[in-house]
Design a protein around this motif. Structure first.
Motif, PDB file in Angstrom:
ATOM      1  N   VAL A 165      61.502   5.509  38.440  1.00 41.46           N
ATOM      2  CA  VAL A 165      61.451   4.445  37.541  1.00 41.46           C
ATOM      3  C   VAL A 165      60.418   3.520  38.003  1.00 41.46           C
ATOM      4  N   SER A 166      59.617   3.136  37.096  1.00 43.47           N
ATOM      5  CA  SER A 166      58.243   2.311  37.398  1.00 43.47           C
ATOM      6  C   SER A 166      58.018   1.434  36.138  1.00 43.47           C
ATOM      7  N   ALA A 167      57.027   0.391  36.379  1.00 41.81           N
ATOM      8  CA  ALA A 167      56.705  -0.422  35.242  1.00 41.81           C
ATOM      9  C   ALA A 167      56.040   0.602  34.026  1.00 41.81           C
ATOM     10  N   ASP A 168      55.238   1.687  34.776  1.00 44.24           N
ATOM     11  CA  ASP A 168      54.547   2.683  33.736  1.00 44.24           C
ATOM     12  C   ASP A 168      55.534   3.500  33.148  1.00 44.24           C
ATOM     13  N   ALA A 169      56.803   3.930  33.705  1.00 43.75           N
ATOM     14  CA  ALA A 169      57.986   4.866  32.999  1.00 43.75           C
ATOM     15  C   ALA A 169      58.274   4.155  31.966  1.00 43.75           C
ATOM     16  N   VAL A 170      58.604   2.772  32.329  1.00 46.26           N
ATOM     17  CA  VAL A 170      59.358   1.903  30.902  1.00 46.26           C
ATOM     18  C   VAL A 170      58.273   1.553  30.077  1.00 46.26           C
ATOM     19  N   LEU A 171      57.205   1.624  30.074  1.00 42.04           N
ATOM     20  CA  LEU A 171      56.028   1.190  29.331  1.00 42.04           C
ATOM     21  C   LEU A 171      55.727   2.627  28.476  1.00 42.04           C
ATOM     22  N   ALA A 172      56.008   3.761  29.241  1.00 43.28           N
ATOM     23  CA  ALA A 172      55.743   5.313  28.517  1.00 43.28           C
ATOM     24  C   ALA A 172      56.938   5.229  27.610  1.00 43.28           C
ATOM     25  N   SER A 173      58.149   5.008  28.025  1.00 43.75           N
ATOM     26  CA  SER A 173      59.091   4.955  27.100  1.00 43.75           C
ATOM     27  C   SER A 173      59.014   4.056  25.598  1.00 43.75           C
ATOM     28  N   ALA A 174      58.257   3.027  25.743  1.00 45.92           N
ATOM     29  CA  ALA A 174      58.076   2.186  24.699  1.00 45.92           C
ATOM     30  C   ALA A 174      56.755   2.081  24.009  1.00 45.92           C
ATOM     31  N   CYS A 175      55.943   3.320  24.283  1.00 45.78           N
ATOM     32  CA  CYS A 175      54.564   3.109  24.089  1.00 45.78           C
ATOM     33  C   CYS A 175      54.564   3.759  22.586  1.00 45.78           C
ATOM     34  N   LEU A 176      54.283   2.919  21.853  1.00 45.67           N
ATOM     35  CA  LEU A 176      54.096   3.386  20.213  1.00 45.67           C
ATOM     36  C   LEU A 176      52.763   3.630  20.001  1.00 45.67           C
ATOM     37  N   PRO A 177      52.328   5.000  19.499  1.00 44.04           N
ATOM     38  CA  PRO A 177      50.829   5.308  19.748  1.00 44.04           C
ATOM     39  C   PRO A 177      49.843   4.572  18.923  1.00 44.04           C
ATOM     40  N   TYR A 178      50.453   3.796  17.860  1.00 41.61           N
ATOM     41  CA  TYR A 178      49.448   3.120  17.082  1.00 41.61           C
ATOM     42  C   TYR A 178      49.268   1.766  17.566  1.00 41.61           C
ATOM     43  N   LEU A 179      49.825   1.330  18.749  1.00 40.94           N
ATOM     44  CA  LEU A 179      49.789  -0.119  19.233  1.00 40.94           C
ATOM     45  C   LEU A 179      49.022   0.296  20.748  1.00 40.94           C
ATOM     46  N   PHE A 180      49.511   1.193  21.413  1.00 42.81           N
ATOM     47  CA  PHE A 180      49.081   1.208  22.995  1.00 42.81           C
ATOM     48  C   PHE A 180      48.501   2.641  23.154  1.00 42.81           C
ATOM     49  N   LYS A 181      47.654   2.923  23.921  1.00 41.63           N
ATOM     50  CA  LYS A 181      47.072   3.868  24.485  1.00 41.63           C
ATOM     51  C   LYS A 181      48.486   4.737  25.151  1.00 41.63           C
ATOM     52  N   ALA A 182      48.288   6.117  25.087  1.00 35.30           N
ATOM     53  CA  ALA A 182      49.262   6.837  25.935  1.00 35.30           C
ATOM     54  C   ALA A 182      49.209   6.735  27.229  1.00 35.30           C
ATOM     55  N   VAL A 183      50.392   6.168  27.850  1.00 32.33           N
ATOM     56  CA  VAL A 183      50.610   6.030  29.398  1.00 32.33           C
ATOM     57  C   VAL A 183      50.541   7.546  30.244  1.00 32.33           C
ATOM     58  N   GLU A 184      49.647   7.176  31.226  1.00 30.70           N
ATOM     59  CA  GLU A 184      49.672   8.417  32.020  1.00 30.70           C
ATOM     60  C   GLU A 184      50.659   8.444  33.346  1.00 30.70           C
ATOM     61  N   ILE A 185      51.192   9.426  33.615  1.00 24.71           N
ATOM     62  CA  ILE A 185      52.137   9.299  34.709  1.00 24.71           C
ATOM     63  C   ILE A 185      52.127  10.936  35.359  1.00 24.71           C
ATOM     64  N   ASP A 186      51.567  11.138  36.608  1.00 18.75           N
ATOM     65  CA  ASP A 186      51.576  12.213  37.210  1.00 18.75           C
ATOM     66  C   ASP A 186      50.538  13.215  36.409  1.00 18.75           C
ATOM     67  N   GLY A 187      49.562  12.887  35.727  1.00 21.38           N
ATOM     68  CA  GLY A 187      48.639  13.586  35.055  1.00 21.38           C
ATOM     69  C   GLY A 187      48.748  14.011  33.794  1.00 21.38           C
ATOM     70  N   GLU A 188      50.288  13.366  33.263  1.00 16.51           N
ATOM     71  CA  GLU A 188      50.663  13.618  31.771  1.00 16.51           C
ATOM     72  C   GLU A 188      50.570  12.469  30.918  1.00 16.51           C
ATOM     73  N   ALA A 189      50.446  12.736  29.740  1.00 13.81           N
ATOM     74  CA  ALA A 189      50.269  11.271  28.687  1.00 13.81           C
ATOM     75  C   ALA A 189      51.484  11.204  28.037  1.00 13.81           C
ATOM     76  N   TYR A 190      52.409   9.955  27.823  1.00 11.04           N
ATOM     77  CA  TYR A 190      53.395   9.747  27.313  1.00 11.04           C
ATOM     78  C   TYR A 190      53.198   8.750  26.410  1.00 11.04           C
ATOM     79  N   TRP A 191      54.139   9.056  25.091  1.00 13.51           N
ATOM     80  CA  TRP A 191      54.390   8.165  24.100  1.00 13.51           C
ATOM     81  C   TRP A 191      56.080   7.725  24.216  1.00 13.51           C
ATOM     82  N   ASP A 192      56.332   6.869  23.095  1.00 17.89           N
ATOM     83  CA  ASP A 192      57.547   6.543  22.922  1.00 17.89           C
ATOM     84  C   ASP A 192      58.774   7.427  23.155  1.00 17.89           C
ATOM     85  N   GLY A 193      59.715   7.376  23.792  1.00 20.82           N
ATOM     86  CA  GLY A 193      60.745   8.305  24.120  1.00 20.82           C
ATOM     87  C   GLY A 193      61.622   8.477  22.586  1.00 20.82           C
ATOM     88  N   GLY A 194      61.486   7.441  21.811  1.00 23.87           N
ATOM     89  CA  GLY A 194      62.400   7.705  20.642  1.00 23.87           C
ATOM     90  C   GLY A 194      62.127   8.720  19.877  1.00 23.87           C
TER      91      GLY A 194
END
Length: 357
Positions: free
Chosen positions: A187-216
């Motif tokens: 868990v890092s700040a980026d992991a939490v932001l990835a979990s909350a990344c709505l794709p129409y508001l924020f760029k996908a969050v990159e972690i370990d070379g992969e891009a992430y959007w909202d976990g919901g």
């Protein structure tokens, strides 16, 4: 005595605790996550339960990491303080960034008791996000919540401290469409932001070379990590998005709102159906109960309150509004504790067949 000075005493006290262990499953929902803040505040205050693990998504993930960090430095009391600090800082950040709070017209309407379908500022904001991507609107990827998280949580300590509440934070892999669950050491700040990344508001969050959007999209929240986790089999789901509405939506705002609710409840509905199916097979001796976990499911929700909140209020960081939701969460948690505490460790208090089939 400051928070850090209380840590050792709190750890000893919790070690001798006779509290009933529970796992929490926290949904996301933007500013509506303040309802879950209230639930957590009440559960942390009560000496009859102890939170063993939390699976969470989006705003729920933020609540979860703040809670776990607070526990790691000073137990339940520190966790409550940290949650208050996080939401206060979120409200302050919203003074500059929220398209709902910053609009005087929307404030006047809210103060007068009249709720339009959509606040005027939100209409403009929504139109912009449907015409332009965050890569165009927000090229520098400004996210005020990252500053808030880093101010409130020491992620290095959280990832290493064995006193922290166990975490399962979900994000959706953009490329594969699969869920990724981040545990404490990841868990890092980026992991939490990835979990909350709505794709129409924020760029996908990159972690370990992969891009992430909202976990919901894949788990709101994910229940399976709590099933596999060796510990309490009592899972308390803290709902943010109403499961059911009595009226069919007709206006554009109502339709958009209901689509959002159904989308972010769908993964939870699927997991609940699976749990109900496995439980029924165990009851019918079709499965070996010693090999398969019988989960006890509980629920804290306030659909009557949440139904009255439009989707635009998920961006409302006004402190009065957040405190109102917090107080509603505290009230519902108190109601659940008084009604169901004796059943924790014994049986589910949710009729899965009636609720999810």
């Amino acid at each position: 005595m400051n928070i850090q000075d209380r840590a050792a005493d709190t750890a000893v006290a919790q070690g001798n605790s006779t509290r009933k262990p529970i796992n929490l499953a926290l949904q996301g929902g933007g500013a509506h996550g303040a309802f879950a803040w209230g639930v957590l505040d009440k559960l942390l205050e009560d000496d009859r339960v102890e939170i063993s693990a939390v699976s969470a998504t989006s705003a729920g993930a933020m609540n979860a990491v703040v809670l776990a960090y607070g526990v790691s430095i000073g137990g339940s009391h520190a966790a409550r303080e940290k949650l208050h600090e996080f939401w206060l800082e979120t409200s302050r950040a919203g003074e500059f960034y929220s398209p709902v709070r910053s609009n005087p017209w929307a404030k006047w309407l809210q103060a007068s008791g009249f709720q339009p379908d959509f606040a005027p500022a939100f209409l403009g904001f929504q139109a912009m996000t449907h015409m332009f991507s965050p890569y165009q609107l927000n090229p520098f990827d400004i996210n005020p919540l990252k500053d808030v998280l880093l101010k409130v949580v020491d992620f290095e300590r959280l990832s290493q401290c064995n006193r922290a509440t166990r975490l399962f934070i979900s994000a959706t892999n953009v490329r594969s469409g699969k869920i990724r669950v981040f545990e404490n050491c990841e868990v890092s700040a980026d992991a939490v932001l990835a979990s909350a990344c709505l794709p129409y508001l924020f760029k996908a969050v990159e972690i370990d070379g992969e891009a992430y959007w909202d976990g919901g999209y894949m788990g709101n929240p994910a229940i399976f990590p709590l099933i596999y986790n060796r510990g309490s089999k009592d899972v308390v789901i803290v709902h943010i998005n109403p499961l059911e509405r009595k009226k069919v939506p007709h206006s554009a705002a109502e339709i958009f709102d209901r689509i959002n609710e159904i989308t972010f409840n769908s993964s939870l509905m699927r997991e609940m159906r699976t749990i109900e199916f496995v439980t029924r097979l165990i009851d019918e001796d079709a499965l070996d109960g010693s090999r398969y976990n019988r989960m006890r499911i509980h629920s804290i929700r306030d659909d009557a309150e949440m139904i009255n909140l439009g989707i635009e209020t998920k961006l409302n960081s006004d402190w009065t509004f957040l405190c109102k939701l917090r107080d509603a969460g505290r009230a519902k948690a108190a109601e659940w504790l008084e009604t169901n505490i004796d059943h924790v460790g014994e049986r589910s208090t949710v009729d899965l067949a009636a609720e999810f089939l």
